[in-house]
Design a protein around this motif. Sequence first.
Motif, mmCIF file in Angstrom:
data_model
loop_
_atom_site.group_PDB
_atom_site.id
_atom_site.type_symbol
_atom_site.label_atom_id
_atom_site.label_comp_id
_atom_site.label_asym_id
_atom_site.label_seq_id
_atom_site.Cartn_x
_atom_site.Cartn_y
_atom_site.Cartn_z
ATOM 1 N N GLN A 16 0.946 -1.280 -0.023
ATOM 2 C CA GLN A 16 -0.105 -0.013 0.052
ATOM 3 C C GLN A 16 0.944 1.303 0.054
ATOM 4 O O GLN A 16 0.418 2.381 -0.584
ATOM 5 C CB GLN A 16 -0.696 -0.112 1.176
ATOM 6 N N TYR A 17 2.002 1.400 0.923
ATOM 7 C CA TYR A 17 2.899 2.225 0.821
ATOM 8 C C TYR A 17 3.466 2.560 -0.611
ATOM 9 O O TYR A 17 3.612 3.665 -1.066
ATOM 10 C CB TYR A 17 3.966 2.377 1.663
ATOM 11 N N LEU A 18 3.923 1.529 -1.165
ATOM 12 C CA LEU A 18 4.394 1.896 -2.745
ATOM 13 C C LEU A 18 3.178 2.427 -3.607
ATOM 14 O O LEU A 18 3.968 3.183 -4.224
ATOM 15 C CB LEU A 18 4.983 0.434 -3.190
ATOM 16 N N VAL A 19 2.138 2.077 -3.632
ATOM 17 C CA VAL A 19 0.958 2.695 -4.421
ATOM 18 C C VAL A 19 1.023 4.159 -3.893
ATOM 19 O O VAL A 19 0.790 4.819 -4.899
ATOM 20 C CB VAL A 19 -0.163 1.887 -3.886
ATOM 21 N N GLU A 20 0.837 4.245 -2.545
ATOM 22 C CA GLU A 20 0.919 5.706 -2.246
ATOM 23 C C GLU A 20 1.942 6.626 -2.591
ATOM 24 O O GLU A 20 1.952 7.688 -2.988
ATOM 25 C CB GLU A 20 0.582 5.852 -0.805
ATOM 26 N N GLN A 21 3.036 6.109 -2.800
ATOM 27 C CA GLN A 21 4.167 6.865 -3.364
ATOM 28 C C GLN A 21 4.156 6.748 -4.863
ATOM 29 O O GLN A 21 5.207 7.390 -5.485
ATOM 30 C CB GLN A 21 5.581 5.961 -2.760
#
Length: 209
Positions: free
Chosen positions: A135-140
Amino acid sequence: MKRPWKDVSVPLRDGMIHWPGDPECHIKRVNRMEDGAVCNLTHLSLSAHTGTHMDAPRHFVADGKTMEQMPLEAVIGRCRVFEFDCEDQITADDLKKIKLMPGQRVLFKTRNSTFSWGLKEFDKHFVSIRQDAAQYLVEQKVMTVGVDYLSIGGYEKDGVETHQIMLGAGMWVIEGLNLADIKPGYYELICLPLKIEGADGAPCRVVLR
């Protein structure tokens, strides 16, 4: 001095390690010059997710893009290799310690490259990406992520969830890299998957310079 390209793909070979439940890799010479044939001819039978390969969004998203729809900029250009010293999963907290940028291509090096690929059997305990990290990779807004074993998600945890999060966001995924000889840093990346129409994945060869 010209910088050499480094091949970070694993060789395809008959009976190689594969994801449990997927079709086995079979490579057979069906025409042999030593037997009198005019040429050598090899027959391949394998899953689209064998060895070093890419996942298209269609792998876990019913109406997701397929391999022939992949933009080439996802797999050609500058990338960054990050190394993680973790025994289990890469977490969001791990990723928050590094600098990620929108549109970036990132490859994650773990103990998988030196340990998991050296085993004769499938490693059920390989280092994977936890769903909060996905999810963090998507947010970035990272464009492309590469990992050094057969899946971004774990064998017994987060396998479905991590794929759904990343592929659902339209991220392009490279799996099955061997980064044992690659140091962390910036590289030129070329990764060309087979252009298989309608496919949810495809084998590919990946080089770094």
